[in-house]
Structures are given as C-alpha cells and as structure tokens.
Design a protein around this motif. Sequence first.
Motif, PDB file in Angstrom:
ATOM      1  N   SER A  72      84.631   1.742   1.769  1.00 44.59           N
ATOM      2  CA  SER A  72      83.204   2.035   1.938  1.00 44.59           C
ATOM      3  C   SER A  72      82.893   1.904   3.422  1.00 44.59           C
ATOM      4  O   SER A  72      83.271   0.921   4.053  1.00 44.59           O
ATOM      5  CB  SER A  72      82.360   1.036   1.146  1.00 44.59           C
ATOM      6  OG  SER A  72      82.656   1.144  -0.222  1.00 44.59           O
ATOM      7  N   CYS A  73      82.215   2.897   3.967  1.00 40.61           N
ATOM      8  CA  CYS A  73      81.959   2.921   5.401  1.00 40.61           C
ATOM      9  C   CYS A  73      80.480   3.161   5.674  1.00 40.61           C
ATOM     10  O   CYS A  73      79.792   3.815   4.895  1.00 40.61           O
ATOM     11  CB  CYS A  73      82.778   4.033   6.055  1.00 40.61           C
ATOM     12  SG  CYS A  73      84.548   3.940   5.705  1.00 40.61           S
ATOM     13  N   ARG A  74      80.036   2.619   6.802  1.00 36.41           N
ATOM     14  CA  ARG A  74      78.657   2.812   7.253  1.00 36.41           C
ATOM     15  C   ARG A  74      78.691   3.143   8.736  1.00 36.41           C
ATOM     16  O   ARG A  74      79.274   2.412   9.532  1.00 36.41           O
ATOM     17  CB  ARG A  74      77.831   1.546   7.040  1.00 36.41           C
ATOM     18  CG  ARG A  74      76.359   1.716   7.425  1.00 36.41           C
ATOM     19  CD  ARG A  74      75.568   0.424   7.287  1.00 36.41           C
ATOM     20  NE  ARG A  74      76.105  -0.660   8.116  1.00 36.41           N
ATOM     21  CZ  ARG A  74      75.870  -0.813   9.411  1.00 36.41           C
ATOM     22  NH1 ARG A  74      75.119   0.054  10.058  1.00 36.41           N
ATOM     23  NH2 ARG A  74      76.380  -1.836  10.065  1.00 36.41           N
ATOM     24  N   ILE A  75      78.071   4.256   9.098  1.00 35.62           N
ATOM     25  CA  ILE A  75      77.997   4.635  10.509  1.00 35.62           C
ATOM     26  C   ILE A  75      77.135   3.600  11.216  1.00 35.62           C
ATOM     27  O   ILE A  75      75.994   3.364  10.840  1.00 35.62           O
ATOM     28  CB  ILE A  75      77.433   6.053  10.673  1.00 35.62           C
ATOM     29  CG1 ILE A  75      78.390   7.051  10.018  1.00 35.62           C
ATOM     30  CG2 ILE A  75      77.212   6.381  12.156  1.00 35.62           C
ATOM     31  CD1 ILE A  75      77.848   8.457   9.903  1.00 35.62           C
ATOM     32  N   SER A  76      77.705   2.943  12.214  1.00 33.94           N
ATOM     33  CA  SER A  76      77.029   1.847  12.903  1.00 33.94           C
ATOM     34  C   SER A  76      76.600   2.218  14.327  1.00 33.94           C
ATOM     35  O   SER A  76      75.691   1.596  14.869  1.00 33.94           O
ATOM     36  CB  SER A  76      77.925   0.611  12.940  1.00 33.94           C
ATOM     37  OG  SER A  76      79.203   0.946  13.427  1.00 33.94           O
ATOM     38  N   VAL A  77      77.257   3.196  14.929  1.00 40.43           N
ATOM     39  CA  VAL A  77      76.898   3.662  16.273  1.00 40.43           C
ATOM     40  C   VAL A  77      76.920   5.189  16.248  1.00 40.43           C
ATOM     41  O   VAL A  77      77.929   5.786  15.855  1.00 40.43           O
ATOM     42  CB  VAL A  77      77.875   3.148  17.352  1.00 40.43           C
ATOM     43  CG1 VAL A  77      77.461   3.643  18.731  1.00 40.43           C
ATOM     44  CG2 VAL A  77      77.993   1.633  17.332  1.00 40.43           C
ATOM     45  N   ALA A  78      75.819   5.796  16.648  1.00 36.56           N
ATOM     46  CA  ALA A  78      75.724   7.255  16.692  1.00 36.56           C
ATOM     47  C   ALA A  78      74.954   7.647  17.954  1.00 36.56           C
ATOM     48  O   ALA A  78      73.757   7.891  17.920  1.00 36.56           O
ATOM     49  CB  ALA A  78      75.042   7.789  15.444  1.00 36.56           C
ATOM     50  N   GLU A  79      75.655   7.666  19.081  1.00 36.93           N
ATOM     51  CA  GLU A  79      75.082   8.035  20.366  1.00 36.93           C
ATOM     52  C   GLU A  79      75.716   9.357  20.794  1.00 36.93           C
ATOM     53  O   GLU A  79      76.834   9.361  21.319  1.00 36.93           O
ATOM     54  CB  GLU A  79      75.364   6.958  21.416  1.00 36.93           C
ATOM     55  CG  GLU A  79      74.781   5.606  21.091  1.00 36.93           C
ATOM     56  CD  GLU A  79      75.223   4.528  22.080  1.00 36.93           C
ATOM     57  OE1 GLU A  79      75.765   4.860  23.156  1.00 36.93           O
ATOM     58  OE2 GLU A  79      75.031   3.351  21.748  1.00 36.93           O
ATOM     59  N   HIS A  83      79.280   7.834  21.986  1.00 36.27           N
ATOM     60  CA  HIS A  83      79.920   6.799  21.174  1.00 36.27           C
ATOM     61  C   HIS A  83      79.624   7.049  19.699  1.00 36.27           C
ATOM     62  O   HIS A  83      78.477   7.270  19.314  1.00 36.27           O
ATOM     63  CB  HIS A  83      79.364   5.444  21.604  1.00 36.27           C
ATOM     64  CG  HIS A  83      80.099   4.261  21.072  1.00 36.27           C
ATOM     65  ND1 HIS A  83      79.676   2.982  21.338  1.00 36.27           N
ATOM     66  CD2 HIS A  83      81.204   4.123  20.302  1.00 36.27           C
ATOM     67  CE1 HIS A  83      80.496   2.123  20.762  1.00 36.27           C
ATOM     68  NE2 HIS A  83      81.425   2.795  20.118  1.00 36.27           N
ATOM     69  N   PHE A  84      80.655   6.994  18.891  1.00 34.92           N
ATOM     70  CA  PHE A  84      80.517   7.123  17.440  1.00 34.92           C
ATOM     71  C   PHE A  84      81.403   6.058  16.802  1.00 34.92           C
ATOM     72  O   PHE A  84      82.572   5.921  17.160  1.00 34.92           O
ATOM     73  CB  PHE A  84      80.955   8.520  16.970  1.00 34.92           C
ATOM     74  CG  PHE A  84      80.797   8.720  15.500  1.00 34.92           C
ATOM     75  CD1 PHE A  84      79.552   8.996  14.962  1.00 34.92           C
ATOM     76  CD2 PHE A  84      81.886   8.620  14.660  1.00 34.92           C
ATOM     77  CE1 PHE A  84      79.396   9.170  13.591  1.00 34.92           C
ATOM     78  CE2 PHE A  84      81.737   8.791  13.286  1.00 34.92           C
ATOM     79  CZ  PHE A  84      80.489   9.066  12.752  1.00 34.92           C
ATOM     80  N   ALA A  85      80.842   5.279  15.871  1.00 38.62           N
ATOM     81  CA  ALA A  85      81.632   4.220  15.226  1.00 38.62           C
ATOM     82  C   ALA A  85      81.126   3.986  13.812  1.00 38.62           C
ATOM     83  O   ALA A  85      79.973   4.270  13.488  1.00 38.62           O
ATOM     84  CB  ALA A  85      81.545   2.922  16.028  1.00 38.62           C
ATOM     85  N   PHE A  86      82.019   3.436  12.986  1.00 35.53           N
ATOM     86  CA  PHE A  86      81.640   3.085  11.621  1.00 35.53           C
ATOM     87  C   PHE A  86      82.345   1.792  11.211  1.00 35.53           C
ATOM     88  O   PHE A  86      83.451   1.494  11.652  1.00 35.53           O
ATOM     89  CB  PHE A  86      81.949   4.219  10.636  1.00 35.53           C
ATOM     90  CG  PHE A  86      83.353   4.735  10.662  1.00 35.53           C
ATOM     91  CD1 PHE A  86      84.326   4.208   9.828  1.00 35.53           C
ATOM     92  CD2 PHE A  86      83.710   5.771  11.522  1.00 35.53           C
ATOM     93  CE1 PHE A  86      85.629   4.703   9.847  1.00 35.53           C
ATOM     94  CE2 PHE A  86      85.004   6.272  11.550  1.00 35.53           C
ATOM     95  CZ  PHE A  86      85.969   5.727  10.702  1.00 35.53           C
ATOM     96  N   ASP A  87      81.637   1.024  10.387  1.00 33.44           N
ATOM     97  CA  ASP A  87      82.166  -0.230   9.865  1.00 33.44           C
ATOM     98  C   ASP A  87      82.710   0.006   8.467  1.00 33.44           C
ATOM     99  O   ASP A  87      82.099   0.735   7.668  1.00 33.44           O
ATOM    100  CB  ASP A  87      81.086  -1.313   9.841  1.00 33.44           C
ATOM    101  CG  ASP A  87      80.675  -1.723  11.243  1.00 33.44           C
ATOM    102  OD1 ASP A  87      81.560  -1.809  12.110  1.00 33.44           O
ATOM    103  OD2 ASP A  87      79.478  -1.946  11.473  1.00 33.44           O
ATOM    104  N   VAL A  88      83.843  -0.626   8.183  1.00 33.25           N
ATOM    105  CA  VAL A  88      84.558  -0.432   6.926  1.00 33.25           C
ATOM    106  C   VAL A  88      84.539  -1.720   6.116  1.00 33.25           C
ATOM    107  O   VAL A  88      84.790  -2.798   6.660  1.00 33.25           O
ATOM    108  CB  VAL A  88      86.029  -0.030   7.204  1.00 33.25           C
ATOM    109  CG1 VAL A  88      86.807   0.154   5.918  1.00 33.25           C
ATOM    110  CG2 VAL A  88      86.093   1.221   8.074  1.00 33.25           C
TER     111      VAL A  88
END
Length: 167
Positions: A72-79, A83-88
């Motif tokens: 299960s993932c949630r996009i945590s940074v969307a610049e 920068h693009f990141a997701f927490d798992v």
Amino acid sequence: MATGRGAGERERGRVWGVEESVVVSASPGDVYALLADVRRMREWSPEVFWVWRRGRRFVGFNRKAFFVWFTSCRISVAEPARHFAFDVTVFGLPIARWGYRLEEAGGGGSLVTEYWVDHRRERRRGRVADLLGLVFTGTPPARRAEMNRAGMRTTLRRLKGACERAA
C-alpha cells in the motif's frame, strides 16, 4: 549509466538507505510527468507488474522469481519538475519511502536520483515488517539495500529509455 551516490546510511551493519542517479536527455518536467503516473512504474521497475491507483494512494503488485506481494502506497511528495516520492506500508506497518529528485543538467537534460529509505527501524514492529519482507520477497534484511540498488539501476536505465524515446 546510473551511478551510486554515497554508501547509504549504516547502522549496526545494516544499510537503511541507498540512492542511484542517471542523466536523462529530457527536461525535469517531462521526467516528472512520467514518474507521477505511478501506473507506468511497471514499465521500469523489475519488480512491479501492476499498479492500482486511487487519488494519492495506490497499491503496487510486485514479483521476484516465484514470490508475489503487494504494498500500500501513499504519494507523500509531489513537487512538479523537482521531487516525487511515496511511502510504502504493508498491513499498516511502515516499510519505506521511495522517491525521485530531479535537477536540471546541461543541454536541457535532467539528473534523476532515485532513493530508498527503509522505515523498519522501530524495534518490535520493525522485526515483524522484516519477517514479512523475508516471507513475501525472499530477501533477508541484510541484503535488502543491495537488492534495491540493483533494482534502481534497472529502473533508471528503463526510465531513461522511456524519457528519451518520448522527447
């Protein structure tokens, strides 16, 4: 070609984070547009075979050899263009952050850095998450960083090809 930056963060012999970089002949905005469509991750990642997205959340379906698992993932940074990141998580347990930092490189290109930070440090829950990781992926905790670094190199090589074909 992907290049590693730093040896990763070490604690008691375990590496808790790694990163790899590649220069791509596409603008940071164009690279970001591809990365932000997480359903396309299956085109680049050697483990992801399907993604189901619902807003800022998505489920990644993964496989390695005969092991199959989901996260299960949630996009945590969307610049955009930066920068693009997701927490798992798995069964509510924090697993990791995966991300991509984008910087302008000469000639209209981009330096793309993929990074992974292990979030399984909490003593009790971390042990449970480590056990689940071993059962689902077949990768012992001590080898996780090495396996992820190899996967990052594949992902970045494939992402570079997709970006340059689209440019």
